[in-house]
Design a protein around this motif. Structure first.
Motif, PDB file in Angstrom:
ATOM      1  N   GLN A 267       0.837  -1.188   0.000  1.00  0.00           N
ATOM      2  CA  GLN A 267       0.000   0.000   0.000  1.00  0.00           C
ATOM      3  C   GLN A 267       0.875   1.241   0.000  1.00  0.00           C
ATOM      4  O   GLN A 267       2.057   1.185   0.373  1.00  0.00           O
ATOM      5  CB  GLN A 267      -0.920   0.023   1.227  1.00  0.00           C
ATOM      6  CG  GLN A 267      -1.902  -1.128   1.296  1.00  0.00           C
ATOM      7  CD  GLN A 267      -2.832  -0.988   2.481  1.00  0.00           C
ATOM      8  OE1 GLN A 267      -3.259   0.106   2.831  1.00  0.00           O
ATOM      9  NE2 GLN A 267      -3.161  -2.114   3.110  1.00  0.00           N
TER      10      GLN A 267
ATOM     11  N   ARG B  60      -0.527  -1.230  -4.690  1.00  0.00           N
ATOM     12  CA  ARG B  60      -0.653  -2.298  -5.683  1.00  0.00           C
ATOM     13  C   ARG B  60      -1.736  -1.977  -6.713  1.00  0.00           C
ATOM     14  O   ARG B  60      -1.591  -2.264  -7.893  1.00  0.00           O
ATOM     15  CB  ARG B  60      -0.982  -3.606  -4.957  1.00  0.00           C
ATOM     16  CG  ARG B  60      -1.225  -4.803  -5.874  1.00  0.00           C
ATOM     17  CD  ARG B  60       0.051  -5.457  -6.288  1.00  0.00           C
ATOM     18  NE  ARG B  60      -0.162  -6.409  -7.370  1.00  0.00           N
ATOM     19  CZ  ARG B  60       0.799  -7.154  -7.904  1.00  0.00           C
ATOM     20  NH1 ARG B  60       2.033  -7.046  -7.447  1.00  0.00           N
ATOM     21  NH2 ARG B  60       0.547  -7.979  -8.888  1.00  0.00           N
ATOM     22  N   ARG B  61      -2.831  -1.373  -6.270  1.00  0.00           N
ATOM     23  CA  ARG B  61      -3.939  -1.086  -7.175  1.00  0.00           C
ATOM     24  C   ARG B  61      -3.571  -0.053  -8.243  1.00  0.00           C
ATOM     25  O   ARG B  61      -4.232   0.021  -9.280  1.00  0.00           O
ATOM     26  CB  ARG B  61      -5.142  -0.596  -6.381  1.00  0.00           C
ATOM     27  CG  ARG B  61      -5.775  -1.669  -5.508  1.00  0.00           C
ATOM     28  CD  ARG B  61      -7.003  -1.135  -4.800  1.00  0.00           C
ATOM     29  NE  ARG B  61      -7.634  -2.174  -3.986  1.00  0.00           N
ATOM     30  CZ  ARG B  61      -8.728  -1.977  -3.257  1.00  0.00           C
ATOM     31  NH1 ARG B  61      -9.302  -0.774  -3.245  1.00  0.00           N
ATOM     32  NH2 ARG B  61      -9.243  -2.964  -2.547  1.00  0.00           N
ATOM     33  N   ASP B  62      -2.555   0.729  -7.990  1.00  0.00           N
ATOM     34  CA  ASP B  62      -2.152   1.730  -8.986  1.00  0.00           C
ATOM     35  C   ASP B  62      -1.509   1.089 -10.208  1.00  0.00           C
ATOM     36  O   ASP B  62      -1.422   1.717 -11.273  1.00  0.00           O
ATOM     37  CB  ASP B  62      -1.189   2.749  -8.361  1.00  0.00           C
ATOM     38  CG  ASP B  62      -1.860   3.611  -7.300  1.00  0.00           C
ATOM     39  OD1 ASP B  62      -3.023   3.997  -7.531  1.00  0.00           O
ATOM     40  OD2 ASP B  62      -1.241   3.870  -6.257  1.00  0.00           O
TER      41      ASP B  62
END
Length: 735
Positions: A531, A555-557
């Motif tokens: 994160q 991670r979502r980026d």
């Protein structure tokens, strides 16, 4: 000891306990379903009225039963053919089949005996015993981790698997203790290991010899509510010596079939009531809601089993294997470790090996397991303590100070405290220092003066080891080789350069996400989960100590991003700022759970300067919920080092940042981020009074200036940064 008592039964009995829990959870649904489906009698209906209605419809009725759920079943003979049905008490007619539910029967056999008869019952009893041991030892470990029973629901930090394991345990442990204890009682009863304790009235020898008295006219049945009925058995047709047998929640009695008189009665004994209560608690029969609650708690077992295995595997990776570790009760030297990331355990392994080679018996364990009453042969206690954040206890030392302060008196065992940290951080070895101070205040003898190890220096450790050897009268050479974490290769995909005009070259480096293996996804290894605000470690070529950088992405980026300033002579920063797209670097991930914005909708006040903008910009980028964010950013000059200046207008238009306040230190009127805070004092104070969370990232001098400015701003409201830190509303990531 408690940890081993918890770990090995869990690992060895995992499959058995999981079957026990899942089948029990499934069975907990049936009492509730039966309760919902069972036709309910009208208010005031008695056993006499029910028997009269059923006998009218089924003249050959032999028995009426009422289950704890309220379902009434009648059994009869009609022209020699047996019959049975679930009865509607309003009419006395059958409304559903009385045949047992096959799925329930199958699950019950699985739950009780694994379809293996008595051998299976013993195996499942062993599973229940393992569950009880796991529940009790787990509760003790939770209390140890949270700092005592009073802090049972304290906030947790650390890897996701560990937090999930404890969060589930904190809720489910009561139900699991109840279910496993009652299961062991019922097994003991099945094998006649418990006294019967039941009272059955003697069969009457004198009866009227008459027949035909209607059950609906019997006084005892007319006085017995349906809710108390368990079973009513009718006399055998044509046998004038037989009687009615009535079983209720109060006891058992016999009724004359010719007069309706009560011939004999025996109340339930206390032992019977206890046994029936235990049966109800375990099965949910008669307490459907409780059964569903216990069933839901049982579902926590497979979840805790999975997370427990992950925690165990992570522990194997995070701690070196210490061979020849002696039990605490037999060791001369007690070596306790307080570590967050695991590196301090490596120093403990080196010290253990050297002391063992010198003929000492040594026990190594976590500081959270401090138990001086069990150190029967101890001649010394050595504490190796790292510091978490701004002076907090690291993960494996949680609750140590509470245990130390709870001691009635200091034992006559000398203590040495060695702190591990990084001098570039403002709270350098603060926790270790607080431990040394507390031990001295309690009156513990001092084996060695408090000392520290800077940046995992093997030279510092060897120097301290020689001093320890002198105190013990032995030669002690500590040659420590830090075990470097496993690294992953990252490929640079883009860079943006700033700061050349103000002699502070800085780059925003964006790396591609590396491929993640399946086992890393399951165990959270490598870069499988991270994160914004976590740390990326890079070991420079020719260096021994990794350099940590705060991540500006999650991670979502879909990428890994850091902001790096080139320092004169900086080995790692020089290598990083020289990278070109396509170049690679080896790195590892270190979670930083103490620097997270949280899931609250309360406003965020983000304060940073220079490269400290990295994680703060990442928080803004990830603010898809439009949480109010007020960002204060200090820079040298907007034309040279306004990092993320291209993105901020778009983020403002999208509502990801509510307000951006900048401070320029190289302009006509030098203005620092703390000055920007003072100029917005009214709004800052109001936001904090309304629950805002403050996050500070950047150099320690800047952080000290920010704390001073906020202390001035909050003084009229009776608040201080220290109070906000205690409430978890003021966090720092400083260097």
């Amino acid at each position: 000891m408690i940890r081993a008592l918890h770990r090995w039964p869990g690992l060895l009995a995992l499959a058995l306990v999981t079957i026990l829990a899942l089948s029990g959870a499934a069975l907990s649904v049936f009492p509730a379903a039966e309760r919902i489906a069972a036709p309910q009698p009208e208010t005031g209906l008695t056993v006499a009225g029910l028997a009269d209605r059923i006998q009218t419809v089924y003249p050959g009725v032999e028995q009426i039963r009422r289950s704890p759920s309220g379902r009434i079943t009648a059994y009869w003979f009609d022209q020699g053919a047996p019959g049975a049905a679930v009865i509607d008490p309003a009419t006395g007619e059958g409304v559903a089949s009385a045949d047992p539910n096959q799925a329930e029967r199958w699950l019950t056999n699985l739950h009780r005996s694994l379809f293996l008869g008595d051998g299976g019952r013993i195996a499942m009893a062993a599973g229940a015993a393992a569950m009880l041991v796991l529940s009790l030892s787990g509760a003790a470990l939770v209390a140890r981790r949270t700092g005592g029973w009073r802090h049972w629901f304290a906030r947790l930090r650390g890897p996701l698997a560990g937090r999930l394991h404890v969060e589930i345990a904190r809720i489910a442990v009561v139900g699991l203790v109840l279910s496993s204890t009652t299961a062991l009682w019922m097994t003991a009863s099945t094998f006649d290991l418990l006294p019967d304790g039941g009272a059955i009235p003697a069969m009457p020898t004198e009866v009227s010899g008459a027949t035909g008295f209607a059950p609906g006219q019997m006084a005892t049945l007319r006085q017995t509510p349906i809710a108390e009925l368990r079973e009513l058995s009718f006399p055998y047709p044509g046998d004038a010596t037989d009687v009615f047998t009535l079983k209720t929640d109060r006891g058992t009695g016999y009724l004359d079939q010719g007069t309706g008189a009560l011939l004999a009665w025996a109340d339930l004994t206390g032992w019977e009531r206890v046994s029936e209560t235990i049966y109800m608690l375990h099965t949910g029969q008669g307490a459907a809601t409780l059964g569903l609650v216990l069933g839901l708690m049982a579902l926590g077992v497979p979840a805790m089993g999975a997370t427990g295995v992950l925690v165990w595997l992570a522990g194997l990776r995070g701690r070196p294997r210490i061979r020849g570790n002696q039990p605490a009760g037999r060791a001369e030297t007690i070596l306790l470790v307080g570590s967050e990331g695991g590196s301090t355990w490596g120093f403990a392994a080196t010290l253990h090996a050297a002391l063992t080679q010198a003929g000492q018996s040594v026990h190594v364990g976590p500081m959270s397991g401090f138990a001086p009453e069990s150190y029967a042969n101890a001649q010394r206690i050595i504490l190796l303590a790292a510091t978490y954040g701004d002076g907090a206890a690291p993960a494996s030392a949680k609750g140590f100070l509470d245990r130390l302060n709870a001691c009635d008196r200091a034992a006559d065992i000398p203590i040495a405290v060695l702190g591990f940290g990084d001098r570039s951080f403002p709270a350098y070895c603060a926790y270790a220092e607080s431990v040394a101070t507390a031990a001295e205040a309690k009156g513990w003898p001092e084996l060695l003066a408090f000392d520290t190890i800077d940046r995992q220096s093997p030279q510092d450790f060897a120097r301290w080891g020689r001093a320890l050897g002198d105190a013990l009268g032995i030669e002690l050479e500590l040659s420590h080789r830090p075990v470097q974490p496993q690294t992953t290769t990252l490929t640079l995909v883009s860079r943006r350069d700033y700061g050349a005009e103000v002699q502070a070259p800085t780059a925003i480096l964006r790396f591609a996400l590396p491929r993640v293996a399946l086992w890393q996804r399951l165990l959270g290894g490598g870069f499988a989960r991270f994160q914004t605000g976590d740390l990326i470690g890079i070991l420079p070529e020719g260096g021994t100590v990794p350099r940590l950088y705060s991540l500006a992405s999650g991670r979502r980026d879909g990428f890994i991003e850091i902001v790096v300033k080139k320092h004169p002579g900086g080995l790692c920063s020089g290598q990083l700022t020289a990278l070109e797209p396509g170049d690679t670097v080896s790195a590892f991930l270190r979670p930083n759970p103490g620097f997270r914005p949280g899931r609250s909708r309360a406003p965020l006040i983000l304060i940073g300067a220079g490269t400290g903008i990295g994680p703060l910009a990442g928080f803004v980028r990830g603010n898809t919920r439009r949480r109010p964010i007020h960002l204060f950013f200090g820079m040298r000059h907007p034309d040279s080092d306004f990092f993320y200046g291209e993105e901020f207008p778009g983020w403002q238009d999208e509502g990801r940042v509510s307000r951006l306040v900048t401070a320029v230190s190289r302009g006509a009127r030098p203005h620092y981020v703390q000055d920007a805070l003072r100029s917005e004092a009214t709004q800052v104070a109001e936001l904090i009074r309304n629950g805002a969370r403050v996050m500070v990232c950047g150099g320690r001098d800047m952080a000290a200036g920010v704390a001073e400015a906020l202390a001035e701003i909050l003084a009229p409201a009776g608040l201080t940064p220290a109070v906000l830190k205690a409430e978890g509303r003021y966090v720092e990531d400083v260097y």
